[in-house]
Write an enzyme that holds these catalytic residues in place. Sequence first.
Site, PDB file in Angstrom:
ATOM      1  N   ASP A 100       0.835  -1.202   0.000  1.00  0.00           N
ATOM      2  CA  ASP A 100       0.000   0.000   0.000  1.00  0.00           C
ATOM      3  C   ASP A 100       0.872   1.255   0.000  1.00  0.00           C
ATOM      4  O   ASP A 100       0.589   2.224  -0.719  1.00  0.00           O
ATOM      5  CB  ASP A 100      -0.916  -0.012   1.232  1.00  0.00           C
ATOM      6  CG  ASP A 100      -1.931   1.117   1.197  1.00  0.00           C
ATOM      7  OD1 ASP A 100      -2.764   1.141   0.273  1.00  0.00           O
ATOM      8  OD2 ASP A 100      -1.872   1.990   2.082  1.00  0.00           O
ATOM      9  N   LYS A 148       1.259   4.390  -2.949  1.00  0.00           N
ATOM     10  CA  LYS A 148       1.191   5.822  -2.660  1.00  0.00           C
ATOM     11  C   LYS A 148       2.432   6.547  -3.189  1.00  0.00           C
ATOM     12  O   LYS A 148       2.323   7.628  -3.785  1.00  0.00           O
ATOM     13  CB  LYS A 148       1.045   6.052  -1.154  1.00  0.00           C
ATOM     14  CG  LYS A 148      -0.267   5.536  -0.589  1.00  0.00           C
ATOM     15  CD  LYS A 148      -0.336   5.694   0.930  1.00  0.00           C
ATOM     16  CE  LYS A 148      -1.660   5.176   1.478  1.00  0.00           C
ATOM     17  NZ  LYS A 148      -1.763   5.305   2.946  1.00  0.00           N
TER      18      LYS A 148
END
Length: 815
Positions: A679, A683
């Site tokens: 994750d 980003k």
Amino acid sequence: MKILKFGGTSVGSVESIQAVLQIVKQTYESGEQPLVVLSAMSGITNLLTKMAEDAAAGLPFMDDLKSLETKHFDVVKKLIAVKYQNPVLTKLKLLVNELEDLLQGVFALRELSLQSKDLILSYGERCSNYLVSKIMEQEIPESEYINASYYIKTDSNFGNAHLNETLTNQLIQALAQTHSGKLLFVTGFIGSNEQGRVTTLGRGGSDYTAAIFGSVLNASAIEIWTDVNGMLTADPRVVKKAFSLPVLSYTEAMELSYFGAKVIYPPTMVPAFMKKIPIVIRNTFQPEFAGTRIQFESEKSGYPIKGISSISDVSVINLTGSGMVGKSGFSGRLFTLLAREQINVILITQSSSEHSITFAVNPNDAHKAVQLINTEFELELLANKLSVPVIEEDLGILAIVGENMKRTPGMSGRLFHALGRNGINVRAIAQGSSEFNISVIINKEDLAKALNAVHDAFFAELKKTLYVFNVGTGNIGATLFKQLHKQHDFLLEQNDIEIKVVGISNSRKMVFNQEGIDLSKWQEQLEKDGTAADLGSFIQAMQAMNLPNCVFIDNTASKLPSTYYEEIFKSNISVVTCNKIANSGSYEQYKCLHETARKHGVDFFYETNVGAGLPIVRVLKDLMLSGDRILRIEAILSGTISYIFNNFKGDVSFYDVVKKAQELGYTEPDPRDDLGGIDFMRKMLILARDAGYPLESADVQLGNILPERCLQASTVDEFYTELLKAEDYFNQLKKDAEEQGKVIRYIGSLENGEVKISLQMVDEQHPFYALSGSDNIISFCTERYKERPLVVKGPGAGAEVTAAGVFADLVNVGA
């Protein structure tokens, strides 16, 4: 002297007639001397037309005649005292009998001449005026019924008679002298020729009657009482925000009326215009409202335009060819031909090269116009100097009108920006040198959307409406609805924004309401009124509604919605999303979506992809737009990992911290989904791409937090077992950091086009040293922020802050 004209809806029922009488009475008792002009009762003219045509066709008409009689008799019985009813009913019965005799004659001959039709239609006005005058006579004895056919003299052009101005003026002036002090109720719409045969004055005939009497008697004003609050900025049936215009010039009123505003028919008002008599449009059912005053000169307005008008169905004929270039008199031949055949040309535009002429006509006239052109210009067509005329159908016209336009730069730009942003293609443009009007031809199906979009663009002080379609009703979606509901009034009052959620879908059900779903009970509506969810159908329904300022919100973590983003952008709909999948997939997809959004002039906002509610994406874009150069970005963008390392100190074990984080809901059911760094990688990849680097996920150097055995464990329980076995590894990390006076941080960096994410130890000089809780933090080192980086810090996870970030993106759509 003041002329009061009431249309059919104003005398259409007992209640409306009572309202009319109250208005007349108040005017009379205020010391003004009104002259009242009435149309036929609502629906009666159509009924008379039907009876006349049925009689000519040999069809029965007596039921309709009985209906006409009953409608008038019912009013008498309810509004006239019993002792006065008999003479009135008798007179009305005589009029109905005369009408029956006429219809029987038409029935016998099977022929309906224009002369006969005019006489039949005149009974509508004659009955209504006689009836209302007798009702008023009970309170004002000076009331008197006047049959205008004795005073308005015309030629014998039955159906659309032309005024004999000199004779009419003399007769009306004589009427005024012989009836001084009387309250006159005058029939609208009808006149008579020199032989005394009844004629009708055509479209807007009752308005014309009012204008004629007003002009001859030098009235102070002509009040047109109808069922709307004057002339509005747009059609209120289409544009809910339309509002009444207090003042218009004659020119503005004519332009608005020509392009669809049906409150008045300008040609009938010419007698008033010539005498500079103001015309006031009032609402019979809301008499306290001032309405619209139409006068010789306009007044200053805070708005650049006065109104937006439209024609919902036109056909366009395109005529091209070299035979027009430099050919003097070509346009004259063309438009004289059309005028001779009674074909009204609504709009004309011609290319500067004179190679083409485009004009709009009523769809019923289009094919006839082409046939006439083919005949008139047969030689040019045979010589290939002209191409065969082409008809384009299913089009509409939108026009912005106002005298202020010629003094205000940027009118065209504002119009075309509003249309373009909403994906409305302009087929033709016309603007007169007076600059009172800019007209555009667009697809008929886009007209409602265009009217609303343009209205929002020009009446900026009004509330801007965003129409929202939301997929995903989990924690973030539900929290967003709660925030939108709570802030609704604040947005209206402080930001002039109204947000209407008109579509909601989750994985089970979907529901739509074009007027807006009540966000205080959206769950009930979704369960009660919702249909089976299907994302493709949801997108199709959103496109079919064709609303202006439309926004699609993706509050899911699913890949499926992102596959529709490109199609949504092509429908000129903006996208706001907290879903990272679209921007962190292949670079080709990322580039395609951003270019498609830019090409179609819509917004693609995804602030929450990186730092929940933190302004990270927007700060990066603002730095780059302002010409700054990014040297290095460092970030901690995982609230879960941030929490774990901020609490991994003292005697606590890494195992215990991870367990506690899971119990508090900071991690996914499998903590490796967070500790694996995927994750975080997404980003950083999005930031790198927004910074201008065409990177793929494989280009990101992702350092591990966990030992390999923890990552390879087949279950969550086995993962925790392996994590406990790795306690010495993590304790050694903590010990090394403490001995150096440092703390452990999992940091992502972007420098020279390279993205790295790794465990690092930082000292108290580093901006990430003092990070606490589950906060995210990002440091921008740029040419301008070289010595002291720009730091953004705050909560990087949680439904409240993520929903707030989506909310902020939403209100910035179209800003």
